[in-house]
Design an enzyme around this catalytic site. Structure first.
Site, short mmCIF file in Angstrom:
data_model
loop_
_atom_site.label_atom_id
_atom_site.label_comp_id
_atom_site.label_asym_id
_atom_site.label_seq_id
_atom_site.Cartn_x
_atom_site.Cartn_y
_atom_site.Cartn_z
N GLU A 56 0.96 -1.23 0.00
CA GLU A 56 0.07 -0.04 -0.14
C GLU A 56 0.99 1.32 0.10
O GLU A 56 1.87 1.30 0.51
CB GLU A 56 -1.06 0.09 1.39
CG GLU A 56 -1.66 1.23 1.28
CD GLU A 56 -2.78 1.16 2.79
OE1 GLU A 56 -3.24 0.03 3.03
OE2 GLU A 56 -2.74 2.28 3.38
N GLU A 115 -2.79 11.99 3.16
CA GLU A 115 -3.59 11.62 4.01
C GLU A 115 -3.34 12.25 5.63
O GLU A 115 -2.01 12.72 5.74
CB GLU A 115 -4.02 10.11 4.30
CG GLU A 115 -2.79 9.38 4.97
CD GLU A 115 -3.06 8.13 5.31
OE1 GLU A 115 -4.19 7.42 5.62
OE2 GLU A 115 -2.13 7.47 5.68
#
Ligand code: NAG
Ligand code: NAG
Ligand code: NAG
Ligand code: NAG
Length: 361
Positions: free
Chosen positions: A141, A146
């Protein structure tokens, strides 16, 4: 007038391509997502949130009906419900590219990202733009953009199944590698780089007019750059800007300067085995594994309500600015690195599991 201008621009583009050839000629544009094709190439995820957020991801028809997603101001709008109170999770959007990629150069031009108008408004939010492969964390990932609650700078993180030690030598001054093993916390924590600039995330990002994230995922390194629209973009990035058409050459990453985040693995870490068939995901979560835990450590948020869910449910107006406005996403790949066909098949089997990040508070 316009015809003449267009011809001049094409001349400039060709010249730039040949000048930049040494470093970038091996990259070819494989996909360009924008305000005419985005929703044909991305699909809505409307299952329960794998990170147990206080969110109700809606399907495409619902998003369209309720104005939570669409094309807006020549860009792609992905929003949340900011009118209703809720006790069961705030309606929101999460989309995933139909194609998957193994390696590549991603140029992501964003006009606006989810944020609050005030520091309070960011409480409860967990926006993310990331890529992930099947059978998490086996295929890895990459979290490009974020954060949660009142964080004011981006956090860039990789997650792997097997141990993978990285350094961030060469990243911009101030980017801090908080954890060096990308498999730490059984993949939950990952290797994370905290950044410091206020214009690369949230309200500060939006005030500066957004910006461009560039991610290069290659055989031996993963780098992420950020350029605010508040300043002139590097010349090599103009050629691939959203306005320059699909024939735009890839930016020469050697001319982009120090990356915001560098993930340089040691020799025992094989990126080719740990990262493959990634779909691009854009979502706006509320609370969830990271945000709900962080709430209790966030001096601003914890004063607003005893927990994240209560606040998010009762204060729809706090989320009026909680939307993405994506100008353009371009994906370039080198010959032989074309993961799109295999990735598309893997996508259907994918569990789309993303674990909570209990140690990230
Ligand atoms: C808000 O609630 C109304 C009434 O229940 C509903 O019709 C509408 O779809 C909701 N809006 C959103 C964006 O979910
Ligand atoms: C945050 O919310 C509190 C309580 O609702 C309010 O008193 C305060 O003024 C708000 N702060 C900002 C910056 O809006
Ligand atoms: C298009 O790219 C060229 C460089 O190749 C640059 O000079 C020009 O400003 C770009 N146009 C836009 C609208 O970004
Ligand atoms: C990648 O594969 C697609 C579909 O098979 C093809 O259209 C495209 O030209 C390929 N791109 C590269 C860089 O090989």
């Amino acid at each position: 007038m316009f015809a003449t201008r267009t011809i001049i621009c094409i001349g400039v583009v060709v010249l730039t391509a040949s000048l930049a050839q040494a470093a970038t000629s091996d990259y070819t544009l494989v996909d360009h997502f924008h305000s005419q094709n985005f929703f044909k190439e991305f699909e809505f995820f409307s299952q329960p949130d794998p990170t147990r957020g206080f969110v109700k991801y809606v399907d495409g028809a619902t998003a369209n009906r309720d104005g939570l997603a669409g094309y807006y101001q020549n860009a792609v709008y992905l929003g949340v419900d900011h009118t209703n109170t809720t006790t069961s999770g705030r309606p929101s959007t999460r989309v995933s590219s139909k194609k998957a990629y193994t390696k590549g150069l991603f140029v992501i031009d964003i006009a606006h990202m989810p944020a609050g108008k005030t520091d309070n408004g960011s409480c409860g939010l967990w926006p993310a733009l990331w890529t992930v492969g099947p059978e998490w964390p086996s295929s890895g990932e990459i979290d490009i953009l974020e954060g949660v609650n009142t964080r004011s700078s981006n956090v860039v993180t990789l997650h792997t199944k097997a141990e993978c030690m990285v350094t961030n030598t060469g990243a911009v001054k101030g980017s801090n590698l908080a954890t060096a093993d990308c498999s730490s916390g059984n993949g939950d924590v990952g290797c994370r780089q905290d950044t410091y600039a206020k214009n690369n995330y949230g309200a500060g990002f939006n005030e500066a007019g957004g910006g461009v994230y560039v991610v290069e995922w290659d055989t031996s390194v993963i780098n992420a750059w950020f350029f605010s629209h508040g300043a002139a973009l590097p010349a090599t990035l103009l050629s691939s800007s959203s306005n320059n058409g699909t024939a735009a050459p890839a930016p020469d990453t050697a001319s982009l300067g120090p990356p915001l985040a560098v993930f340089q693995p040691d020799e025992s870490c094989q990126l080719n085995q740990l990262f493959k068939d990634h779909n691009l995901i854009i979502n706006t979560d509320f609370c969830g594994g990271w945000g709900a835990n962080d709430w209790h450590d966030d001096e601003t948020c914890k004063k607003l309500a005893p927990n994240c869910e209560d606040y998010v449910g009762a204060n729809p107006e706090a989320f009026a600015e909680a939307y993405w406005l994506i100008n353009s996403i371009k994906v370039y790949q080198k010959a032989g690195n074309n993961g799109t066909a295999a990735g598309g098949a893997a996508m259907k089997k994918k569990r789309e599991v993303r674990q909570a990040l209990p140690f990230m508070a």
